[in-house]
Design an enzyme around this catalytic site. Structure first.
Site, PDB file in Angstrom:
ATOM      1  N   TYR A  13       0.843  -1.207   0.000  1.00 55.46           N
ATOM      2  CA  TYR A  13       0.000   0.000   0.000  1.00 55.46           C
ATOM      3  C   TYR A  13       0.874   1.251   0.000  1.00 55.46           C
ATOM      4  CZ  TYR A  13      -3.765   3.219   0.957  1.00 55.46           C
ATOM      5  OH  TYR A  13      -4.670   4.255   0.850  1.00 55.46           O
ATOM      6  N   PHE A  73      -7.299  20.807 -25.072  1.00 54.59           N
ATOM      7  CA  PHE A  73      -7.729  19.418 -25.106  1.00 54.59           C
ATOM      8  C   PHE A  73      -8.981  19.317 -24.245  1.00 54.59           C
ATOM      9  CE2 PHE A  73      -8.091  14.989 -24.039  1.00 54.59           C
ATOM     10  CZ  PHE A  73      -8.187  14.501 -25.335  1.00 54.59           C
ATOM     11  N   THR A  74      -9.893  18.449 -24.657  1.00 53.54           N
ATOM     12  CA  THR A  74     -11.231  18.402 -24.048  1.00 53.54           C
ATOM     13  C   THR A  74     -11.195  18.305 -22.516  1.00 53.54           C
ATOM     14  OG1 THR A  74     -11.185  16.040 -24.524  1.00 53.54           O
ATOM     15  CG2 THR A  74     -12.390  17.441 -26.072  1.00 53.54           C
ATOM     16  N   ASP A 105       1.557  20.104 -21.017  1.00 54.41           N
ATOM     17  CA  ASP A 105       0.837  18.853 -21.179  1.00 54.41           C
ATOM     18  C   ASP A 105       1.824  18.002 -21.972  1.00 54.41           C
ATOM     19  OD1 ASP A 105      -0.553  16.690 -22.082  1.00 54.41           O
ATOM     20  OD2 ASP A 105      -2.447  17.765 -22.288  1.00 54.41           O
ATOM     21  N   LYS A 114      -0.048   7.381 -23.721  1.00 53.65           N
ATOM     22  CA  LYS A 114       0.426   7.676 -25.082  1.00 53.65           C
ATOM     23  C   LYS A 114       1.936   7.418 -25.146  1.00 53.65           C
ATOM     24  CE  LYS A 114      -3.578  10.155 -24.861  1.00 53.65           C
ATOM     25  NZ  LYS A 114      -4.430  10.212 -23.656  1.00 53.65           N
ATOM     26  N   ARG A 127     -13.344  14.964 -34.362  1.00 48.04           N
ATOM     27  CA  ARG A 127     -12.706  16.034 -33.596  1.00 48.04           C
ATOM     28  C   ARG A 127     -13.138  17.342 -34.251  1.00 48.04           C
ATOM     29  NH1 ARG A 127     -10.346  14.075 -28.667  1.00 48.04           N
ATOM     30  NH2 ARG A 127     -12.584  14.263 -28.456  1.00 48.04           N
ATOM     31  N   PHE A 143     -19.056  14.408 -26.657  1.00 49.14           N
ATOM     32  CA  PHE A 143     -18.660  13.553 -27.776  1.00 49.14           C
ATOM     33  C   PHE A 143     -18.591  12.080 -27.401  1.00 49.14           C
ATOM     34  CE2 PHE A 143     -14.346  13.038 -26.210  1.00 49.14           C
ATOM     35  CZ  PHE A 143     -14.200  14.164 -25.411  1.00 49.14           C
TER      36      PHE A 143
HETATM   37  N1  F0G Z   1      -3.962  15.751 -22.821  1.00 50.66           N
HETATM   38  C1  F0G Z   1      -3.911  15.333 -24.095  1.00 50.66           C
HETATM   39  C2  F0G Z   1      -3.138  16.116 -25.094  1.00 50.66           C
HETATM   40  C3  F0G Z   1      -4.582  14.179 -24.463  1.00 50.66           C
HETATM   41  O1  F0G Z   1      -4.519  13.767 -25.730  1.00 50.66           O
HETATM   42  C4  F0G Z   1      -5.314  13.453 -23.490  1.00 50.66           C
HETATM   43  C5  F0G Z   1      -6.064  12.264 -23.838  1.00 50.66           C
HETATM   44  C6  F0G Z   1      -5.336  13.934 -22.175  1.00 50.66           C
HETATM   45  C7  F0G Z   1      -4.642  15.084 -21.878  1.00 50.66           C
HETATM   46  C8  F0G Z   1      -6.112  13.247 -21.093  1.00 50.66           C
HETATM   47  O2  F0G Z   1      -5.467  12.098 -20.702  1.00 50.66           O
HETATM   48  O3  F0G Z   1      -7.069  10.284 -21.315  1.00 50.66           O
HETATM   49  O4  F0G Z   1      -5.149   9.862 -19.797  1.00 50.66           O
HETATM   50  O5  F0G Z   1      -7.069  11.186 -19.029  1.00 50.66           O
HETATM   51  N2  F0G Z   1      -6.321  11.945 -25.010  1.00 50.66           N
HETATM   52  C9  F0G Z   1      -7.019  10.787 -25.476  1.00 50.66           C
HETATM   53  C10 F0G Z   1      -7.176  10.878 -26.950  1.00 50.66           C
HETATM   54  C11 F0G Z   1      -8.267  10.469 -24.753  1.00 50.66           C
HETATM   55  O6  F0G Z   1      -7.844   9.996 -27.506  1.00 50.66           O
HETATM   56  O7  F0G Z   1      -6.639  11.792 -27.583  1.00 50.66           O
HETATM   57  P1  F0G Z   1      -6.245  10.777 -20.187  1.00 50.66           P
END
Ligand code: F0G
Length: 475
Positions: free
Chosen positions: A73, A125-126, A216, A259, A383, A449
């Protein structure tokens, strides 16, 4: 060796069979999914280009690392291995492990942003933007104009426009800007990098005003690769050195490990400032887990530590980006409109040009993604306007880019898969005039989305030119 082909620096030891589907299977699956590729069951997908996130094939060494997971833990040895890997490759001293990138974004936004603050970013980013707004901030796009022009060949479309950044400081005051969110290899712009010169200059500007810069770093290694290819003075540096140099200008980073880090789950926040790290850890124990595992199992931290080391290998990056380029060049040769220059993690179809007969209200990118799936079982992602959501008044946002993303998972598919994808896109291109667009019939409150549902828009019997419209193959 310059003019020899790239090839994968690995061979295949285990294979995962995939299901082949018929046109009528796909018709049913698409209908059931409300024409949203996120809602299609993965079993019904042939080649899955939905995302490069968490879809990586891990190496035998990473799988071996999973077996030495220490699930204590507190104080798991894998945490310390990950801490060392992050320090060695990203240069940040404090590691705050999270379940994935958005966990890190949540913590950073909550500790840095106050109600009424402004958070500039190079495009958005979303999930990042969501967390900034959720914490009371207003997102401001400070990316260069070229990023919004799909056919511009500008090599660093991820750059921050220094004048836009300066103008924001002049307008709202530096004390209202807690940090700049600087994304490397900007996802929504098509996987487009920032130059080192731009990163250095914008960091100097921010720091001169007491504004922090958080990267990021989700695709920072891929950005480092492009700097090596495209920026004078970096040709002979290693990807590892360039990555460290990028990070050295900044105050920390959020990371989706799914990624670049070559794992299926995990992420982190990393900072240099001791006090900030303490605040972040206080949040971590509430929202993610104890500070030595956060949101990850010991085995996942080990796989990530090993993956980080593999991610900066030159031959890995050459084949990673080489495969994306291979697909991109084939599509360009076929006359398909894609975002230029070719990015690192995928190919982005310019849906507005592809389906130029459709108005934005009929979500051309969503419709194109649905049609590609129907044609071949290749799954892609919208997108564009659906991803952009609504503004404060509840109106649809129509971003300049209306794209379909063909995202290439790392170390998963072969060149033959890329050929099949190309053939499918060409076949949809040839019947593009028959596509009638989609209407949204269900919209969730947040990050719409992922779960929104659509129906095929029925064309009026006679169009503006007075000729009879074709019915969509999607109906
Ligand atoms: N920042 C970027 C540039 C991303 O592409 C993503 C995720 C995140 C933050 C968030 O990270 O998913 O680990 O919580 N991108 C995915 C995509 C979902 O399909 O582009 P996460």
């Amino acid at each position: 060796m310059q003019n020899r082909s790239w090839a994968e620096p690995w061979r295949i030891k285990m294979v995962e069979p995939i299901k082949m589907t018929s046109f009528s299977d796909r018709e049913k699956a698409l209908e059931k999914a409300g024409f949203n590729t996120f809602l299609i069951e993965a079993e019904d997908v042939y080649i899955d280009l939905l995302t490069d996130s968490g879809t990586t094939a891990m190496s035998d060494r990473q799988w071996a690392g999973m077996m030495v997971g220490d699930e204590a833990y507190a104080g798991s040895r894998n945490y310390y291995n990950l801490e060392r890997a992050v320090f060695e490759h990203y240069g940040f001293t404090h590691l705050i492990p999270t379940h994935q990138g958005r966990g890190a974004e949540h913590i950073l936004s909550q500790i840095m942003i106050k109600d009424g603050d402004y958070v500039p970013g190079n495009m958005y980013f979303t999930t990042t933007k969501f967390h900034q707004q959720h914490a009371g901030g207003t997102f401001v796009d400070v990316i260069v104009d070229e990023a919004h022009q799909p056919s511009s060949e500008f090599p660093f479309k991820g750059n921050v426009d220094i004048e836009k950044m300066q103008a924001l400081i002049d307008k709202v005051g530096a004390d209202k800007i807690p940090y700049l969110s600087l994304e490397t290899n900007v996802n929504m712009a098509g996987g487009q990098p920032c130059s080192m010169e731009n990163i250095r200059t914008v960091c100097e500007l921010c720091h001169a005003h007491g504004i922090k810069v958080f990267l990021d770093a989700t695709r920072a290694v891929e950005n480092a690769w492009f700097i090596k290819q495209r920026e004078a003075g970096f040709e002979t540096k290693t990807v590892k050195e360039i990555l460290l140099e990028i990070c050295s200008h900044t105050d920390g980073c959020t990371m989706s490990g799914k990624k670049d880090c070559l794992v299926n789950i995990g992420g982190f926040l990393a900072v240099n400032d001791d006090e900030l790290a303490e605040e972040a850890r206080n949040m971590l124990v509430v929202y993610e887990g104890l500070h030595t595992y956060g949101g990850m199992a010991g085995r996942d931290m080990e796989a990530m530590a090993i993956g980080i080391g593999e991610s900066v290998q030159e031959e890995h990056m050459a084949s990673r980006v080489g495969q994306v380029e291979y697909l991109g060049k084939k599509l360009i040769d076929a006359g398909i409109p894609i975002v230029r220059p070719i990015g690192s993690h995928g190919i982005f179809l310019n849906a507005q040009e592809f389906l130029s007969h459709l108005p934005r209200e009929l979500f051309p990118a969503q419709a194109l993604a649905a049609e590609i799936y129907l044609d071949s079982g290749v799954r892609t992602m919208e997108r564009g306007a659906v991803s952009a959501g609504r503004d404060a008044d509840g109106n649809n946002i129509y971003p300049k880019l209306e794209l379909v993303r063909l995202t290439i998972p790392r170390r998963v598919y072969t060149q033959a898969h890329m050929d099949v994808v190309t053939e499918s896109i060409i076949s949809v291109w040839e019947k593009r005039s028959e596509i009638t667009g989609l209407e949204m019939v269900y919209e969730p409150k947040r990050l719409r989305f992922f779960q929104s549902r659509f129906k095929v828009s029925q064309p009026s019997a006679v169009d503006e030119d007075g000729c009879k419209c074709c019915s969509s193959t999607v109906s």
